[in-house]
Design a protein around this motif. Structure first.
Motif, PDB file in Angstrom:
ATOM      1  N   GLU A  29      11.034  -3.259 -22.616  1.00  0.00           N
ATOM      2  CA  GLU A  29      10.994  -3.293 -21.179  1.00  0.00           C
ATOM      3  C   GLU A  29      11.000  -4.868 -20.652  1.00  0.00           C
ATOM      4  O   GLU A  29      10.197  -5.641 -20.266  1.00  0.00           O
ATOM      5  N   PRO A  30       8.639  -4.684 -21.663  1.00  0.00           N
ATOM      6  CA  PRO A  30       8.162  -6.278 -20.679  1.00  0.00           C
ATOM      7  C   PRO A  30       9.099  -7.568 -21.983  1.00  0.00           C
ATOM      8  O   PRO A  30       8.946  -8.481 -21.490  1.00  0.00           O
ATOM      9  N   TYR A  31      10.359  -7.296 -22.759  1.00  0.00           N
ATOM     10  CA  TYR A  31      10.702  -7.792 -23.159  1.00  0.00           C
ATOM     11  C   TYR A  31      12.459  -8.686 -22.764  1.00  0.00           C
ATOM     12  O   TYR A  31      12.858  -9.220 -22.700  1.00  0.00           O
ATOM     13  N   LYS A  32      12.713  -7.463 -21.520  1.00  0.00           N
ATOM     14  CA  LYS A  32      13.700  -8.440 -21.059  1.00  0.00           C
ATOM     15  C   LYS A  32      14.090  -9.141 -20.622  1.00  0.00           C
ATOM     16  O   LYS A  32      15.388  -9.209 -20.460  1.00  0.00           O
ATOM     17  N   ARG A  33      13.592 -10.604 -19.989  1.00  0.00           N
ATOM     18  CA  ARG A  33      13.497 -11.847 -19.574  1.00  0.00           C
ATOM     19  C   ARG A  33      13.967 -12.525 -21.065  1.00  0.00           C
ATOM     20  O   ARG A  33      14.929 -13.773 -20.944  1.00  0.00           O
ATOM     21  N   ARG A  34      14.100 -11.952 -21.906  1.00  0.00           N
ATOM     22  CA  ARG A  34      14.031 -12.730 -23.498  1.00  0.00           C
ATOM     23  C   ARG A  34      15.481 -12.540 -24.147  1.00  0.00           C
ATOM     24  O   ARG A  34      15.609 -13.210 -24.601  1.00  0.00           O
ATOM     25  N   PHE A  35      16.484 -11.538 -23.427  1.00  0.00           N
ATOM     26  CA  PHE A  35      17.543 -11.114 -24.194  1.00  0.00           C
ATOM     27  C   PHE A  35      18.661 -10.385 -23.271  1.00  0.00           C
ATOM     28  O   PHE A  35      18.279 -10.413 -22.289  1.00  0.00           O
ATOM     29  N   ILE A  36      19.655 -10.201 -23.908  1.00  0.00           N
ATOM     30  CA  ILE A  36      20.792  -9.952 -22.888  1.00  0.00           C
ATOM     31  C   ILE A  36      20.916  -8.682 -23.375  1.00  0.00           C
ATOM     32  O   ILE A  36      21.396  -7.986 -24.683  1.00  0.00           O
ATOM     33  N   PHE A  67      22.536  -6.360 -37.928  1.00  0.00           N
ATOM     34  CA  PHE A  67      21.627  -5.035 -37.805  1.00  0.00           C
ATOM     35  C   PHE A  67      20.485  -5.109 -37.523  1.00  0.00           C
ATOM     36  O   PHE A  67      19.989  -6.574 -38.372  1.00  0.00           O
ATOM     37  N   LEU A  68      19.433  -4.660 -36.515  1.00  0.00           N
ATOM     38  CA  LEU A  68      17.936  -4.760 -36.839  1.00  0.00           C
ATOM     39  C   LEU A  68      17.069  -3.704 -37.080  1.00  0.00           C
ATOM     40  O   LEU A  68      16.429  -4.075 -38.061  1.00  0.00           O
ATOM     41  N   MET A  69      17.558  -2.406 -36.617  1.00  0.00           N
ATOM     42  CA  MET A  69      17.137  -1.748 -36.294  1.00  0.00           C
ATOM     43  C   MET A  69      17.465  -0.274 -35.753  1.00  0.00           C
ATOM     44  O   MET A  69      17.921  -0.435 -35.175  1.00  0.00           O
ATOM     45  N   LYS A  70      16.874   0.933 -36.424  1.00  0.00           N
ATOM     46  CA  LYS A  70      17.311   2.489 -35.962  1.00  0.00           C
ATOM     47  C   LYS A  70      16.754   3.511 -35.692  1.00  0.00           C
ATOM     48  O   LYS A  70      15.107   3.029 -36.342  1.00  0.00           O
ATOM     49  N   HIS A  71      16.960   3.991 -35.163  1.00  0.00           N
ATOM     50  CA  HIS A  71      15.428   5.466 -34.307  1.00  0.00           C
ATOM     51  C   HIS A  71      14.542   4.758 -33.453  1.00  0.00           C
ATOM     52  O   HIS A  71      14.626   5.415 -33.064  1.00  0.00           O
ATOM     53  N   GLN A  72      14.232   3.920 -33.826  1.00  0.00           N
ATOM     54  CA  GLN A  72      13.176   3.598 -33.281  1.00  0.00           C
ATOM     55  C   GLN A  72      12.581   1.839 -32.526  1.00  0.00           C
ATOM     56  O   GLN A  72      13.087   1.688 -34.191  1.00  0.00           O
ATOM     57  N   LYS A  77       9.361  -6.718 -35.882  1.00  0.00           N
ATOM     58  CA  LYS A  77      10.265  -6.574 -35.943  1.00  0.00           C
ATOM     59  C   LYS A  77      11.681  -7.341 -35.362  1.00  0.00           C
ATOM     60  O   LYS A  77      11.869  -8.587 -35.214  1.00  0.00           O
ATOM     61  N   PHE A  78      11.102  -6.907 -34.044  1.00  0.00           N
ATOM     62  CA  PHE A  78      12.008  -7.385 -32.499  1.00  0.00           C
ATOM     63  C   PHE A  78      11.416  -8.586 -32.003  1.00  0.00           C
ATOM     64  O   PHE A  78      12.321  -9.432 -32.137  1.00  0.00           O
ATOM     65  N   GLU A  79      10.195  -8.967 -32.278  1.00  0.00           N
ATOM     66  CA  GLU A  79       9.356  -9.679 -31.666  1.00  0.00           C
ATOM     67  C   GLU A  79       9.956 -11.034 -33.583  1.00  0.00           C
ATOM     68  O   GLU A  79      10.092 -12.268 -32.363  1.00  0.00           O
ATOM     69  N   ASP A  80       9.567 -10.843 -34.020  1.00  0.00           N
ATOM     70  CA  ASP A  80       9.820 -12.012 -35.171  1.00  0.00           C
ATOM     71  C   ASP A  80      11.138 -12.127 -34.968  1.00  0.00           C
ATOM     72  O   ASP A  80      11.707 -13.331 -34.690  1.00  0.00           O
ATOM     73  N   GLU A  81      12.130 -11.540 -35.085  1.00  0.00           N
ATOM     74  CA  GLU A  81      13.621 -11.886 -35.113  1.00  0.00           C
ATOM     75  C   GLU A  81      13.886 -12.678 -33.950  1.00  0.00           C
ATOM     76  O   GLU A  81      14.532 -14.025 -33.281  1.00  0.00           O
ATOM     77  N   LEU A  82      13.130 -12.025 -32.535  1.00  0.00           N
ATOM     78  CA  LEU A  82      14.157 -12.783 -30.984  1.00  0.00           C
ATOM     79  C   LEU A  82      12.729 -13.975 -31.074  1.00  0.00           C
ATOM     80  O   LEU A  82      13.275 -14.794 -30.663  1.00  0.00           O
ATOM     81  N   MET A  83      11.914 -14.473 -31.391  1.00  0.00           N
ATOM     82  CA  MET A  83      11.257 -15.783 -32.137  1.00  0.00           C
ATOM     83  C   MET A  83      12.086 -16.616 -32.942  1.00  0.00           C
ATOM     84  O   MET A  83      12.047 -17.512 -32.164  1.00  0.00           O
ATOM     85  N   LYS A  84      12.250 -16.163 -33.580  1.00  0.00           N
ATOM     86  CA  LYS A  84      13.370 -16.924 -34.746  1.00  0.00           C
ATOM     87  C   LYS A  84      14.565 -17.504 -33.782  1.00  0.00           C
ATOM     88  O   LYS A  84      15.103 -18.624 -33.612  1.00  0.00           O
TER      89      LYS A  84
END
Length: 90
Positions: A29-36, A67-72, A77-84
């Motif tokens: 939720e806190p990141y939702k402005r940064r992705f679709i 593929f980024l992640m699964k289960h949770q 990792k999400f922040e790192d990839e988003l930043m890249k």
């Protein structure tokens, strides 16, 4: 606007009900402005290929088709990839 055209697409492979998916969306939720966020219901007939692949693993996340992640949510990792991706777009 051009800003949203460059936003990364986070694909969530899900089905109903999926408490883990709901949890994952809350964490993001806190990141939702940064992705679709694009949700794919793997139980729909047109998504059977994803169902076969992920039926025991949802939620599964792909970022821009990879593929980024699964289960949770692995927030680091999400922040790192988003930043890249954000740096690539600038």
């Amino acid at each position: 606007c051009s800003a949203s055209a460059n936003k990364p697409v986070l694909t969530l492979f899900t089905k109903k009900p999926c408490p883990l998916c709901d949890e994952a969306k809350e964490v993001l939720e806190p990141y939702k402005r940064r992705f679709i966020l694009q949700e794919v219901d793997i139980t729909l007939p047109e998504n059977s290929v994803w169902y076969d692949k992920y039926k025991y693993d949802i939620p599964v996340f792909h970022l821009n088709g990879k593929f980024l992640m699964k289960h949770q949510v692995d927030i680091q990792k999400f922040e790192d990839e988003l930043m890249k991706l954000e740096l690539q777009n600038d």
